[in-house]
Motif scaffolding. Sequence first.
Motif, mmCIF file in Angstrom:
data_model
loop_
_atom_site.group_PDB
_atom_site.id
_atom_site.type_symbol
_atom_site.label_atom_id
_atom_site.label_comp_id
_atom_site.label_asym_id
_atom_site.label_seq_id
_atom_site.Cartn_x
_atom_site.Cartn_y
_atom_site.Cartn_z
ATOM 1 N N LEU A 167 0.826 -1.218 0.000
ATOM 2 C CA LEU A 167 0.000 0.000 0.000
ATOM 3 C C LEU A 167 0.859 1.267 0.000
ATOM 4 N N GLN A 168 2.117 1.167 0.398
ATOM 5 C CA GLN A 168 2.951 2.357 0.545
ATOM 6 C C GLN A 168 3.460 2.895 -0.780
ATOM 7 N N GLY A 169 3.440 2.099 -1.806
ATOM 8 C CA GLY A 169 3.934 2.569 -3.092
ATOM 9 C C GLY A 169 4.576 1.430 -3.863
ATOM 10 N N LYS A 170 4.828 1.679 -5.126
ATOM 11 C CA LYS A 170 5.465 0.684 -5.979
ATOM 12 C C LYS A 170 6.867 0.383 -5.440
ATOM 13 N N PRO A 171 7.116 -0.865 -4.995
ATOM 14 C CA PRO A 171 8.432 -1.163 -4.413
ATOM 15 C C PRO A 171 9.508 -1.270 -5.476
ATOM 16 N N GLY A 172 10.665 -0.701 -5.168
ATOM 17 C CA GLY A 172 11.802 -0.874 -6.062
ATOM 18 C C GLY A 172 12.419 -2.242 -5.894
ATOM 19 N N ALA A 173 12.326 -2.773 -4.686
ATOM 20 C CA ALA A 173 12.831 -4.108 -4.393
ATOM 21 C C ALA A 173 12.022 -4.656 -3.219
ATOM 22 N N PHE A 174 12.009 -5.975 -3.087
ATOM 23 C CA PHE A 174 11.269 -6.612 -2.001
ATOM 24 C C PHE A 174 12.242 -7.047 -0.911
ATOM 25 N N PRO A 175 11.902 -6.750 0.359
ATOM 26 C CA PRO A 175 12.791 -7.142 1.455
ATOM 27 C C PRO A 175 12.799 -8.648 1.658
ATOM 28 N N SER A 176 13.767 -9.122 2.427
ATOM 29 C CA SER A 176 13.930 -10.561 2.610
ATOM 30 C C SER A 176 12.752 -11.196 3.333
ATOM 31 N N TRP A 177 12.064 -10.437 4.209
ATOM 32 C CA TRP A 177 10.944 -11.011 4.948
ATOM 33 C C TRP A 177 9.701 -11.166 4.089
ATOM 34 N N PHE A 178 9.656 -10.521 2.925
ATOM 35 C CA PHE A 178 8.468 -10.533 2.066
ATOM 36 C C PHE A 178 8.533 -11.747 1.137
ATOM 37 N N THR A 179 7.687 -12.735 1.380
ATOM 38 C CA THR A 179 7.597 -13.917 0.525
ATOM 39 C C THR A 179 6.578 -13.665 -0.580
ATOM 40 N N ARG A 180 7.045 -13.642 -1.824
ATOM 41 C CA ARG A 180 6.159 -13.323 -2.945
ATOM 42 C C ARG A 180 5.358 -14.548 -3.372
ATOM 43 N N ARG A 181 4.106 -14.295 -3.759
ATOM 44 C CA ARG A 181 3.277 -15.309 -4.403
ATOM 45 C C ARG A 181 2.738 -14.683 -5.691
#
Length: 596
Positions: A514-528
């Motif tokens: 929700l904060q904005g388009k991420p430039g990169a995903f942090p290590s804790w964020f597991t993508r699906r």
Amino acid sequence: MLSCITVKILLVAINAKYVQTNLAIRLLRAYAQAHSPSIGNGLATLELGEWNVNQPFGSIVRGIYEAAPDAVIFSTYVWNRDAVFRVASDVRQVLPRALIGLGGPEVSFAPEKAFAECAAADVVLAGEGEATFTELVERMAAQSAKGPDSHVRPADAQTGENAFANIKGLYYRAGAIGFGGERPLLEDLDAIPFPYTPDLLDFDPVHRLVYYESSRGCPFRCAFCLSALDSRVRYYPLDRVLREIAYFMEAGFPLVKFVDRTFNLDPERFLAIWAFIRDHHNGKTLFHFEIAAEFLPENAFALLETMPAGAVQFEIGIQSSNPETLASVGRVARIEELAKKIRRIPKKIHTHVDLIAGLPKENFSSFASSFDYAFALGADMLQLGFLKILPGTIMEKIALDSDGYRWSAAPPYEVLSSPSLPYGDLVTLKEVEVLVDAWYNSGLMRNTLVFLCREPESPFSVFRSLVDHARTFFPDGDLFLPRRPADAYACMAAYLASRAIPLALEWLRYDFLLQGKPGAFPSWFTRRYSKDAHDAALESAGILERPGSFRISRREAYARTEYERFSLGHAGCENAVLFIYSAEKGKIGETVWLTL
């Protein structure tokens, strides 16, 4: 630099922030220009000088010096007192013959103390200043007209007599401190001209916050508030207020904050004002009101349901949910009624509720209950404030007469301990305040915190636990240092992992996007993530050719959106969300929840 023909007076404001404007100096100018013969015939002129506390003091002094005034009058509040006294001291050195005056709530109720701490001050305008200032202008003009060897400071250069004696509402220093006596309050507020007419508008309202009053006084006797000293409420004429509101909307002012201490006192009046805003709203101007929600009548809610989104916002002082505490500071406890009515305010209306730590009879446990009560209301902002023991208030008398109150001698006179709250407990509450403001009020991880604070969890215990975790997570252990959002998210992710709360981690992933388009995903964020699903979501949402807009390329659509799957509901159920970001700094524009 000084003129014996025309006296030049500079009204000075040193605001807390650049975006703010000062209403007081504009009301003084408007009233004096309408009622001073000396201004009318050119024997006196008024100018405004406006700065903020974040600017170098030298820049403010230089600006005042370059204006070459014969008199400088400072608007003085708790947040700028030290800056005003420092600047006034330097102004005295570079403009030794100029009169220096102070006005405003910080000096009105303790003028002798102001004189003692600000040796540069010649006069203090106590209380309501318009008529006092206008009479002072007349005396200064008469003093200046005596000849080139005269000046406008209190001691007459030729006779040694006091030039400003007997001005009601004015304290003056010419050897000993004198006082002209109490000045009655203005009976007719309509005598004060509107201070924001186009010819007086000396700032760009698009980038500034405007303050406005439609009444003065407050009938309530809250011990911690200076407004308790003026219990008689006086109103500007309703038809005038409606005209001025129309002007704000026609001119496109973005934010107008009513400074009325309790706006919703007279139902016929405040409902007429809200109805006018509703019926004439321009889709742009936001009006801010401080209200006592427990006094909202039934027809107010019917009106608010029809209010356009973004037209009004409310600030509601709760202060405490402890009946003993409320009674001790002169507030009637209507806790159940207040909660019921706050929850009835439509969600499209931004609400801001306040608590005050350090009030009488409120210990750590009691404050935790007040916090839980306030958090459960679901307001857009929960401000955790700390008691200020302001000079001249009833609270100051209570504190002086009790054993255990300690507070800072310097503005803003914040409580350091109370008979019920030792300093260590207040420090802990300060740390809770940091997390509430940075993580909840800002929206950084609001959904995550709402999930964590669901029943049977106590919201205060959740934030207290987060404080303990954050102290150990951050190497310096200092919660008062500014943190990057990425570090705050990492701290929360570690907290959730240590407690095995996977559903809360899903809400954290949602808050992150929700904060904005991420430039990169942090290590804790597991993508699906699935590119095919993202592509299908763009098609189904019509993002590639949205009604009323131009067709955008698939490449731009990907750059302006994000797709992710979440497990936010019952076990085994998933949600997919398409996040659509605005072109401005990649902030969230809208979310589209998709059916899987």
